[in-house]
Design an enzyme around this catalytic site. Sequence first.
Site, mmCIF file in Angstrom:
data_model
loop_
_atom_site.group_PDB
_atom_site.id
_atom_site.type_symbol
_atom_site.label_atom_id
_atom_site.label_comp_id
_atom_site.label_asym_id
_atom_site.label_seq_id
_atom_site.Cartn_x
_atom_site.Cartn_y
_atom_site.Cartn_z
ATOM 1 C CD GLU A 25 -2.276 -1.144 2.967
ATOM 2 O OE1 GLU A 25 -2.396 -0.052 3.548
ATOM 3 O OE2 GLU A 25 -2.610 -2.221 3.478
ATOM 4 C CE1 TYR A 138 -6.760 2.666 -0.403
ATOM 5 C CE2 TYR A 138 -8.244 3.755 1.125
ATOM 6 C CZ TYR A 138 -7.155 2.951 0.893
ATOM 7 O OH TYR A 138 -6.468 2.418 1.960
ATOM 8 C CG ASP A 140 -5.932 5.913 3.878
ATOM 9 O OD1 ASP A 140 -6.735 6.338 4.746
ATOM 10 O OD2 ASP A 140 -5.143 4.985 4.080
ATOM 11 C CD GLU A 145 -3.389 3.323 1.176
ATOM 12 O OE1 GLU A 145 -3.410 4.228 2.034
ATOM 13 O OE2 GLU A 145 -3.473 2.120 1.449
ATOM 14 N NE ARG A 285 -4.910 -6.817 6.093
ATOM 15 C CZ ARG A 285 -4.998 -5.485 5.992
ATOM 16 N NH1 ARG A 285 -4.443 -4.862 4.974
ATOM 17 N NH2 ARG A 285 -5.646 -4.772 6.883
#
Lengths: 556, 67
Positions: A25, A138, A140, A145, A285
Amino acid sequence: MTAAPEPAAGGTLPAGGAMRVMGAETEYGIHAPSAPSANATMMSARVVQAYAQVTRQRAAGGAETRWDYTDEEPLHDARGWTVDRSSAHPSQLTDQPPVLDAEAVALAYGREELELDGQDESGTLLMNMVLGNGARLYVDHAHPEYSSPEVTNPRDAVKWDAAGDLVALAAVRRLAADPDLPPVNLYKNNTDNKSVSYGSHENYLMPRSVPFGDIVRGLTPFFVSRQIMCGSGRVGIGQDSSTPGYQISQRADFFEAEVGLETTIRRPIINTRDEPHATADKYRRLHVIIGDANLSQVSNYLKFGTTAMVLSLIEAGLAPKVEVFEPVAALQAVSHDTTLTARLRLLDGRRVTALDLQWMYHEAAAKLAQDTGVGDKVDGDGHTHDVLERWAAVLTQLDNDRAAAASSVEWLAKLSLLDGYRERDGLEWNDARLGLVDLQWADIRPEKGLYYRFLARNRMQRILEDAAIAAAVSEPPADTRAFFRGRCISSFGKDVVGASWDSVIFDVPGYGRLQRVPTREPLRGTKALTGALFESYREAGPFLAELLGHNAPPAA
Amino acid sequence: MAGQEQQQPQSRDSQVEEDIPEAPPAPPEAQASASTEGVDDLLDEIDGVLESNAEEFVRAFVQKGGQ
């Protein structure tokens, strides 16, 4: 809405080495030099909007694909509890759709600023896209991001993360070409050097059966020291850069805790956010927030490859038995020591350098890879051997040939440029030009970004051909569920009303209800399992009918 | 949709190629020596690329919080 059965079963990855389901990310720094007071959230939304225009998904599909928040659980703590919403920091509530309408912007930033900045005629701004390569783009908080699609190995992690830089670049070009909007620059860095940091996170899938305490013990000394290979370098010491100097990591000074759930306040070395985005009783995760964003392909490759191997060590119960005294202080001591000679105190009384720690992990990882066979050059898993070789080569160069290391280690490459300016022009560390070199290193435009100038001069090593990265802008990885997600967007985008890591939602004429296809197994939905199905159908209705085992819907 | 998704990397491709005329990647050994040579030449190039008015540009780069 109906829940459909999963696509056919997928396989497993070779254990013991560098292969693992993982993803990146990247939050980009955002700046409009001609409109310095422009609202950052609004500008970030424009970036997403611009990319939507580039792909023409909106025009053709009647709107971008919405993110499906059903399975987001940002307040689940891997240590076994859930934070009460009322006691959570607002920035932790990432499971509520950030549909940013005019009202919300006005509440957050004041109505006057909104009016100055202008808004979409509809009053809503696009905040979220799912891309044909399986990624998510999107807004963030106040940054655009890019979250890469899930991949299975460090080479692909670098490829689809670098593809995100091209996605961001396409948006920047689009905005630059729009005479009605101020041009926007995006920077792949992690701090404005004025006390604010924003993240680049890594995600690794792990079996839930591994005790979280083992992960904390095994990873902490590794995270304290891996920055010597993976740090991006930073001009300035301290969160606000008030002490002149240069340090290895962009992020180190912003970490204040050893373990915790937060990502925006009191940042912890080990983050405990526990949203598996997959079958929750099988997987966790691991959300890693300590890394720097990397433009250097080798630094990025080693970041993912070595971390994946250390997780394999932890799963096997074979992580080196070392515990660093006061890890947060040690993290910063390592970052502030560009000579790599600082000795860290271990709880057993030994004193070791960051290089020593990395060699301990390398030795253990090499042994596990040999014992499991995944590290074999010919018969191994195709990745682990290369990670081990590059890991050892970079550690050796860091020890005895820093000029050579500067062609792969990002903080050393940047330092070589800064030292050039310091020597030629006699600049002190607090000179604004050095600050500008640090910032502009990370400009994602190839003609302005100083990393890209180095790359063009072959002063930085490549791991991937430019063409492979460019292809990954539109192509999903073939070997994870990202293939299914990406192909649904690129083949049936107009009928997809939502998607997330673990679902794709269709609204198909003829079906009375929305059809939600769960994708909770990351290694299903691959090209091998679903590629033929995508080849067979041009329309979503018959595609879904075969996928879900229904009779074809009545003609709309 | 598929066709449209395919179109944009091509257009960006050509843009990137214009921006950086690439030589094939050199082997690591060659790069290692390159990093100790041509610093003056490199700095001359970077001088031409750096934003003007460093002080103002750096000061104006202010970010809101992130993760």
